[in-house]
Each structure stands twice: as C-alpha cells, then as structure tokens.
Design an enzyme around this catalytic site. Structure first.
Site, PDB file in Angstrom:
ATOM      1  N   ARG A 131     -13.878  -7.884   0.026  1.00 60.33           N
ATOM      2  CA  ARG A 131     -13.210  -7.521   1.292  1.00 60.33           C
ATOM      3  C   ARG A 131     -12.682  -6.085   1.232  1.00 60.33           C
ATOM      4  O   ARG A 131     -12.135  -5.645   0.227  1.00 60.33           O
ATOM      5  CB  ARG A 131     -12.071  -8.513   1.530  1.00 60.33           C
ATOM      6  CG  ARG A 131     -11.195  -8.217   2.750  1.00 60.33           C
ATOM      7  CD  ARG A 131      -9.951  -7.430   2.366  1.00 60.33           C
ATOM      8  NE  ARG A 131      -9.042  -7.268   3.507  1.00 60.33           N
ATOM      9  CZ  ARG A 131      -7.981  -6.483   3.494  1.00 60.33           C
ATOM     10  NH1 ARG A 131      -7.672  -5.785   2.415  1.00 60.33           N
ATOM     11  NH2 ARG A 131      -7.210  -6.382   4.548  1.00 60.33           N
TER      12      ARG A 131
ATOM     13  N   THR B 268       0.840  -1.205   0.000  1.00 61.58           N
ATOM     14  CA  THR B 268       0.000   0.000   0.000  1.00 61.58           C
ATOM     15  C   THR B 268       0.873   1.253   0.000  1.00 61.58           C
ATOM     16  O   THR B 268       1.989   1.223   0.503  1.00 61.58           O
ATOM     17  CB  THR B 268      -0.851  -0.035   1.285  1.00 61.58           C
ATOM     18  OG1 THR B 268      -1.776  -1.091   1.167  1.00 61.58           O
ATOM     19  CG2 THR B 268      -1.576   1.259   1.546  1.00 61.58           C
TER      20      THR B 268
HETATM   21  N1  ASP Z   1      -3.568  -2.329   4.704  1.00 59.74           N
HETATM   22  C1  ASP Z   1      -3.850  -2.861   3.413  1.00 59.74           C
HETATM   23  C2  ASP Z   1      -5.076  -3.714   3.495  1.00 59.74           C
HETATM   24  O1  ASP Z   1      -5.262  -4.391   4.456  1.00 59.74           O
HETATM   25  C3  ASP Z   1      -2.748  -3.663   2.858  1.00 59.74           C
HETATM   26  C4  ASP Z   1      -1.418  -2.980   2.880  1.00 59.74           C
HETATM   27  O2  ASP Z   1      -1.172  -2.130   3.697  1.00 59.74           O
HETATM   28  O3  ASP Z   1      -0.583  -3.278   2.049  1.00 59.74           O
HETATM   29  O4  ASP Z   1      -5.834  -3.704   2.541  1.00 59.74           O
END
Ligand code: ASP
Length: 372
Positions: free
Chosen positions: A266, A238
């Site tokens: 989700r 992310t």
């Molecule tokens: N926090 C993000 C999620 O759970 C994933 C990530 O941080 O890479 O969708």
C-alpha cells in the site's frame, strides 16, 4: 614686418587662448557630468539602502510530526516534553539554515532528517510496521522555484528516505522510484543501505500486535480494509516540512512509514506529489499528514495551492477549505502545514491533535500538539 610680427604673435596667443577655452569648456562639462553621475549614484544607493531597510527578505519554516488521535489524557508529561524538544531541535536546524541564507530545500531535508532519526515519529527510525511485520518507507520533496520533484515509495533499507527523494529529483530523469529499484538507484548514488532491523522499535511492533488482535476479533475479516475505524484511529506520525528562503523560494517535503498494518505494498499520500507534498513559488509549499487514501483523492496539497492561484484565496482560507471541508466531507481526516510566498503560515488539522511547530524570520517559535 613689425606689424606682421605683432599680428602673428597675437594670432598665435589668440589661438592658444581659444584652445584653452575649448579645453576649459570640455573640462567643465566633464566636471558637471561627473558630479551629476556621482549625485545620481549616491541617490540610487540611498534609495536602495532605504529599500533594504524597509524590506529585509523574509523567510520562515513550519513542520509537522503527524496528526491523529493525540489526546492530552493519553500523554505523559515526559513524553510530551520529548516531542516538544525534538520538534524544537528539528525546526531550529532548518531555521538556522534559512537565517544563514541557505535554500528552502536544504532547510526542509535537514529538518526532516532530525525527525526521521528519532523513534518518536512515524518516519525513518520510528516507522510503523506493515501487516507482514516489515517497514516500508515513503518520502517526497518538491522545489517551488522549478516545480521539480522527487519521491520514493516502499523502500526498506534507506535510513533517510527524504534524502533519496531529493536525489531522485536531482540525479535521475524521474520523479518517483519504488522498492528495490529505488534502492538500486540509491546504491548507485552512494547511499548506504541499512539492515531492515534498524527500523525495529518495540513500541511500533506492539502497536501492530494490538491492531492485529482487534483485526482477529472482527467477525467479518473480509471487510478489513482501510475504511475500518480502528485503522483510522491507528496513530499517524508522518513528518513534514515547508519552508520559504530569503531568495523567495519555497520547498516542501514529507517522509513516512505509512499506516500501521498496511498490506499489499500500500502507498499513501506522502510520496504523491500534489497529495502529500506540493510547492510552487507562485503560491505556497505544503506537507500533509493524515489518512492517506483521502488525501490522495482530495489532492490536498495541490488543491490548497490551486485555490490560491485560481480563486485568489489566502493561504489560511485555502487550507481551511480543504482540511475542514473537502477532506472530512469525503470521510477522511488529518492536517497540513504550509507557508506561502509572503511567509504566512497555516497549520490546519481536523483531528484531535497534530505535532507542529513554526518559526518566522524574527526567530519567534510556536510549538503545538493538541487542538487548544
Ligand atoms: N499520510 C500517511 C499515509 O497515509 C500517514 C500519516 O500521515 O501519518 O501513509
């Protein structure tokens, strides 16, 4: 007559002198006041000049490109260099905006755009695949000055979801829009929709196949939910940014493709205000990355702000409390980047690594990947 003539001339001259005296007197008063005011004005100017000299407005910016099992031994030199170069390009973009007096929100969104357009990160172009081999993108922004916020979830045709999150904040009466509705809103706002194939990258597709193979190998497939360790180990990636501008305004934003192999539409923490993103001029601006389910349950971004606001903790102490204690005690992992109202920065994570960078008002740049 002579006398009366004399007296009348004398009387007239006396009156004229009197008049002049009064005029002179008034003139003197004006001059005196004028000087005094000039003096006051000039001393005020010098005080404010002094103030300006000693207190130039500070600003700063901090970014992440995801946290997770990022180990030096798994990284080639060229890939590491590519990550560092993109982090630097992104942060310099936002820093330039702030240096020129631009807003924290503009810096945040433009910085995130650079990372969304790169296949290196799990956001925009490089988004991970869902179980159904599609890409569903989430993003959010928050403005610390107004506590206004915008978010989108599950969009499949938006090239830069962070821009749509900003538009939700600015152009709609809502905070969060999802899926098709969010895309209808996007079209109404003049966004171009891209074909979903834009988000195809071979790397991410192969990651999904590997996860699916491991999933198939599991005897008890019904237990395949997000508590499975292999999902936890799936690379995150992310992207997020937090910034403080010269006017003392804070802003934060986060953009993601979510987690590899996610199902059932989700939604993680990234588009949840208070979990993935939070900004408040009274405290700090935060962007999270990590195992979203735990970040939602711990309300990570808001919790850091709340610890500062209600408990008087420093940003550093608040970030440590949440990332090194609260999240791992629940069983989750990940990290945050944050900047406070005075320009202090935290880049806290409990994973092996987190792509990250920070630049301050003096232009000093810090880039990191591993937990050195
Ligand atoms: N926090 C993000 C999620 O759970 C994933 C990530 O941080 O890479 O969708």
């Amino acid at each position: 007559m002579e006398n009366s003539g004399f007296y009348s001339i004398f009387g007239k001259s006396f009156k004229i002198m009197q008049k002049h005296r009064i005029l002179t007197f008034i003139l003197l008063i004006f001059i005196a006041f004028g000087c005094k005011n000039e003096h006051t004005a000039s001393s005020e100017a010098s005080v404010s000049e002094e103030k300006n000299e000693t207190k130039a407005p500070t600003f700063g910016i901090v970014i992440h490109g995801g946290a997770g099992t990022i180990l030096k031994e798994n990284m080639s030199d060229s890939l590491e260099a590519a990550y560092k170069a993109k982090l630097e390009e992104a942060i310099r973009t936002g820093h330039e905006i702030l240096k020129n007096g631009g807003s924290a929100m503009e810096a945040v969104t433009k910085t995130i755009n650079i990372m969304e357009d790169s296949p290196l990160f799990n956001a925009g172009k490089g988004s991970v695949f869902t179980h159904e081999e599609t890409n569903e993108l989430d993003a959010s922004v928050m403005d610390g000055a107004t506590l206004n916020a915008g978010a989108v979830t599950g969009v499949t045709q938006i090239k830069n979801p962070i821009d749509l999150a900003l538009s939700v904040m600015n152009d709609s009466p809502h905070v969060m829009l999802s899926g098709k509705g969010a895309e209808t809103f996007a079209q109404e706002q003049g966004f171009e929709l891209v074909d979903p194939s834009y988000f195809y990258t071979e790397n991410r597709f192969q990651s999904l196949q590997r996860v699916k193979e491991r999933e198939a190998q599991k005897a008890d497939a019904e237990k395949m939910v997000f508590t499975d360790p292999f999902i936890k180990d799936a690379k995150f990636g992310t992207v997020g940014c937090a910034a403080l501008d010269k006017n003392g305004n804070l802003a934060a934003g986060t953009s993601t493709g979510g987690m590899t192999n996610k199902r059932w539409n989700r939604i993680g923490d990234a588009p949840i205000i208070g979990a993935g993103t939070y900004a408040n001029n009274a405290t700090c601006a935060v962007s999270s990355t990590g195992w979203g389910e735990y970040f939602i349950r711990a309300m990570v971004a808001h919790d850091i702000s709340a610890l500062m606001e209600y408990k008087g903790l420093s940003l550093e102490a608040a970030a440590k409390e949440v990332i090194q204690k609260k999240v791992p005690e629940l069983g989750g992992d990940g990290g945050i980047v944050s900047i406070d109202k005075d320009g202090n920065v935290a880049m806290e994570f409990n994973t092996a690594g987190m792509y990250r960078a920070h630049m301050n008002a003096e232009g000093e740049l810090v880039i990191g990947i591993y937990s050195e």
